[in-house]
Design an enzyme around this catalytic site. Structure first.
Site, PDB file in Angstrom:
ATOM      1  CE1 TYR A 109      37.372  38.796  43.457  1.00 45.92           C
ATOM      2  CE2 TYR A 109      39.455  37.598  43.310  1.00 45.92           C
ATOM      3  CZ  TYR A 109      38.549  38.497  42.780  1.00 45.92           C
ATOM      4  OH  TYR A 109      38.812  39.092  41.573  1.00 45.92           O
ATOM      5  CD  GLU A 197      35.618  39.771  40.417  1.00 54.30           C
ATOM      6  OE1 GLU A 197      36.687  40.367  40.647  1.00 54.30           O
ATOM      7  OE2 GLU A 197      34.545  40.369  40.263  1.00 54.30           O
TER       8      GLU A 197
END
Ligand code: GDP
Ligand code: MN
Length: 390
Positions: A109, A197
């Site tokens: 992530y 993101e």
């Protein structure tokens, strides 16, 4: 402003960040044509909606052979996807992204976000990437690394190395990661993003880093200088009433309560929503008609409030500073005559020429109540329109 994954990946590619080969498809036939062009051993069919969590909702599918692309595209296009980010009504899939499949070694992530508390750009990363990042944050906050970049200094390679080591990246890819994060930071600041993101950022089985998913959000106040980003706007994905409001320079955000609020000034609009809540009601919207509200803006604002079927009462709360209250009163009188007002209306006016405005409203013969204070107004509208959800 939000953009789609396929658009975010175009931007990433422009900044040299590796993404899988692929293109957007609007029809099943296009999806098949793109898959044939890619000629990849595995083809990925991905729903393009302005919400994450698609994988778990059946919006991301792998075609192990090329003849599976057609049925998968047929299945996903037009489907209503319900994910934790769409709300219970879900979102209809109108576009697909057709990509070559990637052989995943590990999913990380990685995100950049404007962090107000530290007045910096925060890099947030985790070794536990993929579909469950919210759960990781809740149950294992220690598995999430944060590095803050002071925008006056900018990105330095040590920021990248610190994140790379925290993620446990193999030595051979640390340099590639340091470069990737630098490019991401450059893109973030150059494009006035507020969030980027990448979940997952993938380390492939052959040791390459690839952005497999991408979500981006931009600061609306910076959009005037980014024509290319503005061109990514997809009105299909936006709330129709919010689009109508933005065409009239009204700051409107639809919420799920029942009391329509019309207020001037963002601070007063926030306070009004609080007071409506305190009185036991729930606001149907945030609406700031602006400091220079005119009859026309008031009329348009009433139209927008009445177009929301959840609205069971309207509370107008105006402080006349720059704007004069008798003008607002005139606007309300005109508007309620034109826009059929089928729900109770409470008006609180204060400030410049408030007395005159209130007199006009009281003698208008319209079915409305005039309140003397914000608190009194909130209590009256809640009493007149009933409590609880729509
Ligand atoms: P999201 O669920 O909306 O966040 O959609 P993502 O784009 O992140 O896709 C969800 C998941 O699908 C990823 O975490 C991967 O596990 C999987 N996935 C997506 N693309 C590929 C691919 O090319 N190869 C493989 N093996 N899995 C993929
Ligand atoms: Mn994802």
């Amino acid at each position: 402003m939000n953009i789609h994954e396929f658009q975010a990946k175009q931007l990433l590619a422009r900044y040299t960040i590796p993404v899988p080969r692929g293109r957007r498809a609007d029809t099943v036939a296009e999806a098949v044509a793109i898959a044939n062009e890619l000629a990849a051993p595995i083809t990925v069919v991905k729903a393009q909606i302005h919400a994450g969590g698609r994988g778990k909702a059946g919006g991301v599918k792998l075609a192990k052979s090329r003849d599976q692309v057609e049925p998968l595209a047929r299945e996903i296009l037009g489907k209503t996807l319900v994910t934790p980010q769409t709300g219970p009504q879900g979102k209809v899939v109108k576009k697909l992204l057709i990509e070559e499949g990637v052989s995943i070694g590990h999913e990380f992530y990685l995100s950049l976000v404007v962090d107000r508390a530290s007045a910096s750009i925060a890099v947030i990363a985790s070794r536990e990437g993929g579909m469950e990042i919210e759960e990781v944050a809740a149950t294992h906050p220690d598995k999430i690394v944060k590095v803050f970049i002071d925008p006056t200094v900018g990105y330095q390679p040590f920021h990248g190395r610190r994140v790379a080591f925290a993620l446990g990246l193999p030595k051979d890819v640390v340099n590639a990661f340091v470069k990737l994060l630098g490019s991401l930071y450059t893109m973030f600041t150059a494009q006035d993003a507020s969030l980027v993101e990448i979940n997952p950022l993938v380390l492939t089985t052959d040791q390459r880093l690839i952005a497999l998913d991408a979500k981006m959000n931009f600061d609306d106040n910076g959009l005037f200088r980014h024509e290319d980003v503005r061109a990514f706007r997809d009105l299909d994905e936006e709330e129709p009433l919010e689009i109508r409001a933005s065409e009239h320079n009204l700051n409107y955000v639809k919420l799920d309560g029942t009391i329509g609020c019309m207020v001037n000034g963002a601070g007063l609009a926030m306070a009004t929503m609080d007071v409506v809540k305190l009185a036991g009601g729930s606001p149907a919207n945030f609406l700031d008609v602006g400091g220079g509200a005119t009859k026309e803006t008031v009329k348009e604002a009433f139209g927008i409030l009445m177009a929301d079927p959840n609205v069971r009462g309207v509370f107008v709360n105006i402080f006349g500073g720059i704007v004069r209250c008798e003008r607002i009163a005139g606007g309300i009188i005109d508007a309620t005559r034109e826009v059929h007002l089928s729900v109770p209306l409470v008006v609180r006016l204060d400030g410049t020429n408030a007395e005159e405005g209130k007199k006009m409203l009281a003698s208008s013969g319209l079915n409305l109540e005039v309140a003397n204070t914000m608190w009194e107004g909130a209590q009256r509208i809640v009493a007149l329109s009933g409590k609880g959800p729509a």
